[in-house]
Motif scaffolding. Structure first.
Motif, mmCIF file in Angstrom:
data_model
loop_
_atom_site.group_PDB
_atom_site.id
_atom_site.type_symbol
_atom_site.label_atom_id
_atom_site.label_comp_id
_atom_site.label_asym_id
_atom_site.label_seq_id
_atom_site.Cartn_x
_atom_site.Cartn_y
_atom_site.Cartn_z
ATOM 1 N N PRO A 158 0.798 -1.241 0.000
ATOM 2 C CA PRO A 158 0.000 0.000 0.000
ATOM 3 C C PRO A 158 0.829 1.288 0.000
ATOM 4 N N LEU A 159 1.999 1.309 0.673
ATOM 5 C CA LEU A 159 2.899 2.470 0.719
ATOM 6 C C LEU A 159 2.224 3.738 1.239
ATOM 7 N N PRO A 160 1.691 3.713 2.466
ATOM 8 C CA PRO A 160 1.107 4.933 3.031
ATOM 9 C C PRO A 160 2.187 5.979 3.288
ATOM 10 N N LEU A 161 1.809 7.236 3.189
ATOM 11 C CA LEU A 161 2.769 8.321 3.330
ATOM 12 C C LEU A 161 3.428 8.315 4.710
ATOM 13 N N GLY A 162 2.654 7.967 5.756
ATOM 14 C CA GLY A 162 3.213 7.931 7.097
ATOM 15 C C GLY A 162 4.380 6.964 7.218
ATOM 16 N N GLN A 163 4.291 5.848 6.521
ATOM 17 C CA GLN A 163 5.366 4.863 6.547
ATOM 18 C C GLN A 163 6.622 5.424 5.869
ATOM 19 N N LEU A 164 6.436 6.173 4.802
ATOM 20 C CA LEU A 164 7.575 6.731 4.069
ATOM 21 C C LEU A 164 8.255 7.848 4.860
ATOM 22 N N THR A 165 7.474 8.599 5.649
ATOM 23 C CA THR A 165 8.085 9.634 6.476
ATOM 24 C C THR A 165 8.988 9.002 7.542
ATOM 25 N N GLU A 166 8.600 7.842 8.069
ATOM 26 C CA GLU A 166 9.432 7.155 9.061
ATOM 27 C C GLU A 166 10.737 6.675 8.431
ATOM 28 N N ILE A 167 10.660 6.190 7.200
ATOM 29 C CA ILE A 167 11.861 5.714 6.513
ATOM 30 C C ILE A 167 12.822 6.874 6.250
ATOM 31 N N ALA A 168 12.278 8.031 5.868
ATOM 32 C CA ALA A 168 13.109 9.188 5.545
ATOM 33 C C ALA A 168 13.517 9.986 6.779
ATOM 34 N N CYS A 169 12.861 9.725 7.925
ATOM 35 C CA CYS A 169 13.089 10.516 9.142
ATOM 36 C C CYS A 169 12.825 11.997 8.884
ATOM 37 N N LEU A 170 11.717 12.254 8.176
ATOM 38 C CA LEU A 170 11.310 13.620 7.843
ATOM 39 C C LEU A 170 9.829 13.777 8.174
ATOM 40 N N SER A 171 9.410 15.009 8.429
ATOM 41 C CA SER A 171 7.988 15.270 8.587
ATOM 42 C C SER A 171 7.302 15.091 7.245
ATOM 43 N N GLU A 172 5.987 14.921 7.283
ATOM 44 C CA GLU A 172 5.242 14.735 6.041
ATOM 45 C C GLU A 172 5.431 15.919 5.099
ATOM 46 N N GLY A 173 5.314 17.128 5.633
ATOM 47 C CA GLY A 173 5.458 18.313 4.793
ATOM 48 C C GLY A 173 6.838 18.437 4.201
ATOM 49 N N ARG A 174 7.875 18.154 5.017
ATOM 50 C CA ARG A 174 9.254 18.257 4.521
ATOM 51 C C ARG A 174 9.545 17.188 3.484
ATOM 52 N N LEU A 175 9.047 15.969 3.712
ATOM 53 C CA LEU A 175 9.248 14.892 2.740
ATOM 54 C C LEU A 175 8.612 15.248 1.400
ATOM 55 N N MET A 176 7.373 15.732 1.411
ATOM 56 C CA MET A 176 6.684 16.055 0.168
ATOM 57 C C MET A 176 7.406 17.177 -0.577
ATOM 58 N N HIS A 177 7.879 18.188 0.163
ATOM 59 C CA HIS A 177 8.578 19.305 -0.473
ATOM 60 C C HIS A 177 9.920 18.859 -1.056
ATOM 61 N N LEU A 178 10.711 18.146 -0.247
ATOM 62 C CA LEU A 178 12.046 17.740 -0.683
ATOM 63 C C LEU A 178 11.970 16.731 -1.823
ATOM 64 N N PHE A 179 10.992 15.829 -1.764
ATOM 65 C CA PHE A 179 10.845 14.822 -2.815
ATOM 66 C C PHE A 179 10.573 15.489 -4.164
ATOM 67 N N LYS A 180 9.602 16.396 -4.196
ATOM 68 C CA LYS A 180 9.285 17.055 -5.467
ATOM 69 C C LYS A 180 10.441 17.916 -5.941
#
Length: 242
Positions: A158-180
């Motif tokens: 499923p790859l929920p966003l919360g799981q990906l933030t834990e892997i990156a050790c970033l907040s949801e907002g920071r992960l989305m910004h840095l990823f794009k």
């Protein structure tokens, strides 16, 4: 002309070279460029939007397509950097008719591999937008790289966003910004394109639509087919099961 159909998906764009004689009225989320062997046409109802060999079509524009010979279609995610730049070329128009000279010496018809089409795509974009180079490969922050690796190896999950933030050790907002910022496409769109890429690869390797859909993390073949059609305006069975 090389008469072998080719389909290739990457992170945020896709190529399809084939012979579509007509496609009924539809719309799709991708920005589309078409290069046609002969003059093709885009229509919206009774209004002709374009007639010629080369055109750029905006995202979500209702249209039907009338082909003439073989075509090369390029589909670009509108939320990617490249999609944004193509939208600027359109400047609010639904369709932009482009000069044949743009592709006059590009050997699109002779390309035998997706690698050759990728190189031609890069040359085409540089001609259309000299200041923009499509990022076919990127060097990214190790935290984003860890997310990319996880998505690649767990694409059928499923790859929920919360799981990906834990892997990156970033907040949801920071992960989305840095990823794009680094990958050039929003993270949810990246996952969707990755799922399509995996499912398409499995179909081309001979797997049925149901098995291929599950390999890419889709619930079933109907989910895969619906997502494919929404993105490209054609059914996967029309271009993959030939």
């Amino acid at each position: 002309m090389n008469k072998t159909p080719l389909l290739y998906l990457h992170n945020g764009f896709a190529f399809y070279r084939g012979n579509l004689r007509s496609v009924s009225q539809h719309h799709h989320h991708a920005v589309e460029m078409v290069i046609s062997e002969g003059p093709c046409e885009f229509w919206n109802g009774s209004e002709r939007l374009h007639r010629g060999r080369v055109a750029l079509l905006g995202a979500d524009v209702p249209h039907r397509f009338v082909g003439n010979g073989w075509q090369w279609f390029v589909y670009v995610e509108p939320e990617s950097r490249l999609g944004w730049n193509l939208a600027q070329c359109l400047n609010g128009q639904p369709v932009l008719s482009l000069s044949d000279e743009l592709v006059a010496d590009l050997p699109v018809a002779e390309a035998a591999t997706t690698g050759e089409l990728t190189l031609l795509f890069g040359r085409l974009i540089r001609r259309l937008m000299p200041d923009v180079v499509p990022a076919l490969a990127v060097n990214v922050d190790e935290r984003i790289d860890s997310v990319l690796d996880y998505v690649k190896t767990h694409i059928d999950d499923p790859l929920p966003l919360g799981q990906l933030t834990e892997i990156a050790c970033l907040s949801e907002g920071r992960l989305m910004h840095l990823f794009k910022e680094q990958v050039g496409i929003p993270i949810r769109k990246y996952i969707l394109w990755s799922r399509l890429q995996v499912s398409v690869k499995h179909v081309l390797q001979g797997q049925n639509l149901t098995g291929a859909a599950h390999s890419g993390g889709f619930a079933d073949s109907a989910h895969f087919s619906r997502t494919f059609s929404e993105m490209f305006g054609i059914r996967p069975s029309d271009v993959l099961l030939k």
